[in-house]
Write a protein that holds these residues in place. Sequence first.
Motif, PDB file in Angstrom:
ATOM      1  N   ILE A 416      30.499   8.431  34.773  1.00 37.44           N
ATOM      2  CA  ILE A 416      30.203   7.497  33.698  1.00 37.44           C
ATOM      3  C   ILE A 416      31.536   7.023  33.138  1.00 37.44           C
ATOM      4  CG2 ILE A 416      29.962   9.391  32.022  1.00 37.44           C
ATOM      5  CD1 ILE A 416      27.985   7.619  30.478  1.00 37.44           C
ATOM      6  N   VAL A 417      31.599   5.743  32.754  1.00 33.72           N
ATOM      7  CA  VAL A 417      32.855   5.095  32.408  1.00 33.72           C
ATOM      8  C   VAL A 417      32.731   4.418  31.052  1.00 33.72           C
ATOM      9  CG1 VAL A 417      34.501   3.295  33.093  1.00 33.72           C
ATOM     10  CG2 VAL A 417      33.328   4.644  34.847  1.00 33.72           C
ATOM     11  N   VAL A 418      33.744   4.590  30.201  1.00 31.90           N
ATOM     12  CA  VAL A 418      33.890   3.766  29.002  1.00 31.90           C
ATOM     13  C   VAL A 418      35.220   3.037  29.123  1.00 31.90           C
ATOM     14  CG1 VAL A 418      34.043   3.678  26.484  1.00 31.90           C
ATOM     15  CG2 VAL A 418      32.522   5.333  27.578  1.00 31.90           C
ATOM     16  N   ASP A 419      35.134   1.718  29.219  1.00 34.09           N
ATOM     17  CA  ASP A 419      36.308   0.863  29.416  1.00 34.09           C
ATOM     18  C   ASP A 419      36.539   0.074  28.137  1.00 34.09           C
ATOM     19  OD1 ASP A 419      38.190  -1.037  30.101  1.00 34.09           O
ATOM     20  OD2 ASP A 419      37.225  -1.614  31.995  1.00 34.09           O
ATOM     21  N   ARG A 420      37.620   0.393  27.430  1.00 33.26           N
ATOM     22  CA  ARG A 420      37.900  -0.300  26.173  1.00 33.26           C
ATOM     23  C   ARG A 420      39.172  -1.160  26.262  1.00 33.26           C
ATOM     24  NH1 ARG A 420      39.598   4.731  22.123  1.00 33.26           N
ATOM     25  NH2 ARG A 420      41.434   5.390  23.278  1.00 33.26           N
ATOM     26  N   ARG A 421      39.533  -1.554  27.461  1.00 32.44           N
ATOM     27  CA  ARG A 421      40.725  -2.385  27.611  1.00 32.44           C
ATOM     28  C   ARG A 421      40.551  -3.750  26.962  1.00 32.44           C
ATOM     29  NH1 ARG A 421      41.396  -2.326  33.931  1.00 32.44           N
ATOM     30  NH2 ARG A 421      39.140  -2.614  33.651  1.00 32.44           N
ATOM     31  N   GLU A 422      39.305  -4.247  26.895  1.00 33.78           N
ATOM     32  CA  GLU A 422      39.026  -5.537  26.264  1.00 33.78           C
ATOM     33  C   GLU A 422      38.095  -5.353  25.059  1.00 33.78           C
ATOM     34  OE1 GLU A 422      40.555  -8.203  27.129  1.00 33.78           O
ATOM     35  OE2 GLU A 422      41.505  -7.370  28.925  1.00 33.78           O
ATOM     36  N   SER A 423      38.263  -4.245  24.350  1.00 34.82           N
ATOM     37  CA  SER A 423      37.342  -3.897  23.266  1.00 34.82           C
ATOM     38  C   SER A 423      37.685  -4.556  21.938  1.00 34.82           C
ATOM     39  CB  SER A 423      37.317  -2.375  23.079  1.00 34.82           C
ATOM     40  OG  SER A 423      38.603  -1.879  22.735  1.00 34.82           O
ATOM     41  N   GLY A 424      38.800  -5.282  21.876  1.00 32.68           N
ATOM     42  CA  GLY A 424      39.255  -5.899  20.624  1.00 32.68           C
ATOM     43  C   GLY A 424      40.737  -5.640  20.453  1.00 32.68           C
ATOM     44  N   GLN A 425      41.146  -5.192  19.261  1.00 36.30           N
ATOM     45  CA  GLN A 425      42.550  -4.867  19.035  1.00 36.30           C
ATOM     46  C   GLN A 425      42.893  -3.598  19.810  1.00 36.30           C
ATOM     47  OE1 GLN A 425      44.145  -4.983  15.010  1.00 36.30           O
ATOM     48  NE2 GLN A 425      42.380  -6.180  14.316  1.00 36.30           N
ATOM     49  N   THR A 426      43.850  -3.702  20.691  1.00 35.19           N
ATOM     50  CA  THR A 426      44.281  -2.553  21.491  1.00 35.19           C
ATOM     51  C   THR A 426      45.802  -2.411  21.526  1.00 35.19           C
ATOM     52  OG1 THR A 426      44.373  -3.828  23.551  1.00 35.19           O
ATOM     53  CG2 THR A 426      42.271  -2.772  23.010  1.00 35.19           C
ATOM     54  N   ASP A 427      46.526  -3.403  21.024  1.00 32.25           N
ATOM     55  CA  ASP A 427      47.975  -3.422  21.223  1.00 32.25           C
ATOM     56  C   ASP A 427      48.754  -2.672  20.154  1.00 32.25           C
ATOM     57  OD1 ASP A 427      47.526  -5.140  19.152  1.00 32.25           O
ATOM     58  OD2 ASP A 427      48.586  -6.865  20.023  1.00 32.25           O
ATOM     59  N   PHE A 428      48.075  -1.975  19.239  1.00 29.31           N
ATOM     60  CA  PHE A 428      48.796  -1.235  18.200  1.00 29.31           C
ATOM     61  C   PHE A 428      49.455   0.019  18.758  1.00 29.31           C
ATOM     62  CE2 PHE A 428      44.318  -0.084  18.156  1.00 29.31           C
ATOM     63  CZ  PHE A 428      44.356   1.303  18.277  1.00 29.31           C
ATOM     64  N   HIS A 429      49.021   0.456  19.958  1.00 31.05           N
ATOM     65  CA  HIS A 429      49.673   1.603  20.603  1.00 31.05           C
ATOM     66  C   HIS A 429      49.503   1.488  22.106  1.00 31.05           C
ATOM     67  CE1 HIS A 429      50.645   5.769  21.743  1.00 31.05           C
ATOM     68  NE2 HIS A 429      51.337   5.799  20.617  1.00 31.05           N
ATOM     69  N   GLU A 430      50.540   1.860  22.840  1.00 36.92           N
ATOM     70  CA  GLU A 430      50.557   1.659  24.290  1.00 36.92           C
ATOM     71  C   GLU A 430      49.506   2.483  25.029  1.00 36.92           C
ATOM     72  OE1 GLU A 430      54.207   4.881  25.026  1.00 36.92           O
ATOM     73  OE2 GLU A 430      54.458   2.767  25.531  1.00 36.92           O
ATOM     74  N   THR A 431      49.021   3.577  24.433  1.00 36.95           N
ATOM     75  CA  THR A 431      48.059   4.426  25.138  1.00 36.95           C
ATOM     76  C   THR A 431      46.613   4.120  24.784  1.00 36.95           C
ATOM     77  OG1 THR A 431      48.046   6.170  23.439  1.00 36.95           O
ATOM     78  CG2 THR A 431      49.751   6.302  25.154  1.00 36.95           C
ATOM     79  N   PHE A 432      46.363   3.177  23.878  1.00 35.08           N
ATOM     80  CA  PHE A 432      44.990   3.011  23.399  1.00 35.08           C
ATOM     81  C   PHE A 432      44.074   2.355  24.429  1.00 35.08           C
ATOM     82  CE2 PHE A 432      41.495   0.897  21.220  1.00 35.08           C
ATOM     83  CZ  PHE A 432      40.974   1.966  20.509  1.00 35.08           C
ATOM     84  N   ALA A 433      44.510   1.258  25.024  1.00 34.73           N
ATOM     85  CA  ALA A 433      43.665   0.578  26.018  1.00 34.73           C
ATOM     86  C   ALA A 433      43.447   1.533  27.192  1.00 34.73           C
ATOM     87  CB  ALA A 433      44.322  -0.704  26.488  1.00 34.73           C
ATOM     88  N   SER A 434      42.191   1.867  27.481  1.00 28.69           N
ATOM     89  CA  SER A 434      41.956   2.945  28.437  1.00 28.69           C
ATOM     90  C   SER A 434      40.632   2.760  29.158  1.00 28.69           C
ATOM     91  CB  SER A 434      41.948   4.306  27.719  1.00 28.69           C
ATOM     92  OG  SER A 434      40.894   4.366  26.769  1.00 28.69           O
ATOM     93  N   ILE A 435      40.541   3.402  30.330  1.00 29.19           N
ATOM     94  CA  ILE A 435      39.280   3.603  31.033  1.00 29.19           C
ATOM     95  C   ILE A 435      39.069   5.110  31.074  1.00 29.19           C
ATOM     96  CG2 ILE A 435      37.964   3.260  33.143  1.00 29.19           C
ATOM     97  CD1 ILE A 435      39.823   0.988  33.867  1.00 29.19           C
ATOM     98  N   ASP A 436      38.032   5.578  30.389  1.00 26.56           N
ATOM     99  CA  ASP A 436      37.785   7.008  30.289  1.00 26.56           C
ATOM    100  C   ASP A 436      36.493   7.343  31.019  1.00 26.56           C
ATOM    101  OD1 ASP A 436      40.074   7.292  28.666  1.00 26.56           O
ATOM    102  OD2 ASP A 436      38.928   6.565  26.948  1.00 26.56           O
ATOM    103  N   THR A 437      36.497   8.464  31.753  1.00 28.81           N
ATOM    104  CA  THR A 437      35.368   8.785  32.610  1.00 28.81           C
ATOM    105  C   THR A 437      34.937  10.231  32.434  1.00 28.81           C
ATOM    106  OG1 THR A 437      36.546   9.583  34.576  1.00 28.81           O
ATOM    107  CG2 THR A 437      36.377   7.191  34.295  1.00 28.81           C
TER     108      THR A 437
END
Length: 502
Positions: A416-437
Amino acid sequence: MTAVTATTADTFRPALHYAARNTWLNDPNGLIFHEGVYHLYYQNNPLDNVWGNMSWGHATSTDLLTWTEHPVAIACNETEDIFSGSIVYDRNNTSGFGTGSTAPLVAIYTSAYKQVSAHHGIQAQSLAYSLDGGYTWTKHTGNPVLNRGSADFRDPKVFRYQSDAGSYWVMVAVEAQEFQVVLYKSHDLKSWELLSSFGPANATGGVWECPDLFPLPVDSDPDNIQWVLTVNLNPGGPNNGSAGQYFIGDFDGTTFTSATTVTEGLQDPARLGDYQWLDWGRDYYAAVSFSDAPDGRRLMIGWMNNWQYANEIPTSPWRSPMSLVREVSLQSAAGSWQLVQQAAGDLAPHAGHSPSFNLAAVEISDGQHILDGAAGSVQRIDLSVAPGTAEEFGLIVRGNRTQGTRIGIRPTDSRIVVDRRESGQTDFHETFASIDTAPIQATNGSYELTIYVDHCSVEVFAQGGQITLTELIFPAATNTDVSLYATGGTATLNNLSVTQYA
């Protein structure tokens, strides 16, 4: 004062989750149900919205969803910060802090001593007590009551242990840098003797923190009891950053013996996915359980953030919410056991005026398909879907035609995957945009998901709560679409329902 609802000036303030009015919070501590009220204490900076000045904040609830914020309960001072701990109801006044017919609540917390203290550089365990039901607190003049001379001895969780040989208090704490849980015994909460230690074991990719130890019946059978030891670590989680793991076994009043340890000693990085995790998402940490919850329920709550970016999430004037409160149970599974989690509060009174959205027996074709009438910012979504030829299929929440948080199934990979790379504001930290499984298997040919969506988060409960993933997201207020999607083929939607919340 009560939690403030979202406004245009505070886009991300949650509607279903607790957040302080205008300050920082992190780990929950001192959780207790007392005289009809749930008390949530937590690590709090009363002076700012970043970590520092650690004190115990305080909120109360009668339904686990609507929280009232109170003044700081136990404040730091020039000699100590007040780190995590727990609260017990000392019914028999074993501590002697009670007066007359009033039995005390006793907080056991970590004193993190500052430079001006005679104990500077040391973390040790201290007491405070309350005679008014947990609203005002007095520090014990004999603090600290347990000092190992360690810089990383912290986070005491205390409970009353009952046995045929008698009863006594048990403290479960950590030597954080040594990846050890240490257990102590006391009859009066003031004098403690060492019982045993546990660890290192399984995940040791970061310091161990915030342990808990409690019994649960297996498959609701009161004659089949196992003990659950939870311990959080930072970093070293299954999808990077902070996370919580658990072990299942036996506690005989002295020693916890794990039956589910995969790796003794320091972890094998290749085995990270084999360990048992409280949550596979990036934003569920320091979870501990309430003392004295009614009807024998085991209720837990976690801090919904991650130390990789905790101080930088784009919320103001508050920073960090708590997760939903979860009821945990223990189920047998393939010759072992696993925790199962469900949201604990009754959300029905929070349902909005918008009608629920329902859909059934639909083929999901390749591409993204916005569901007219399903849009919303605060929702519960229940979804059952069966695989077809698609490589991945699922749901997009808090989206528009180009953005959104993808919650999907990859059946070939059993993930199962949660992809938040395009979830809104993500650029406040380099590690936030993620695909988590997380690992997942179909049940009777289908995947069952319950998803709680709030202004700044998604909490996913899969296969009846066998797998959970908790993630912060920061979408634009106008991003409210709900979509189905499939890539590389088709899948079958068995049914979908969306309940809107105010």
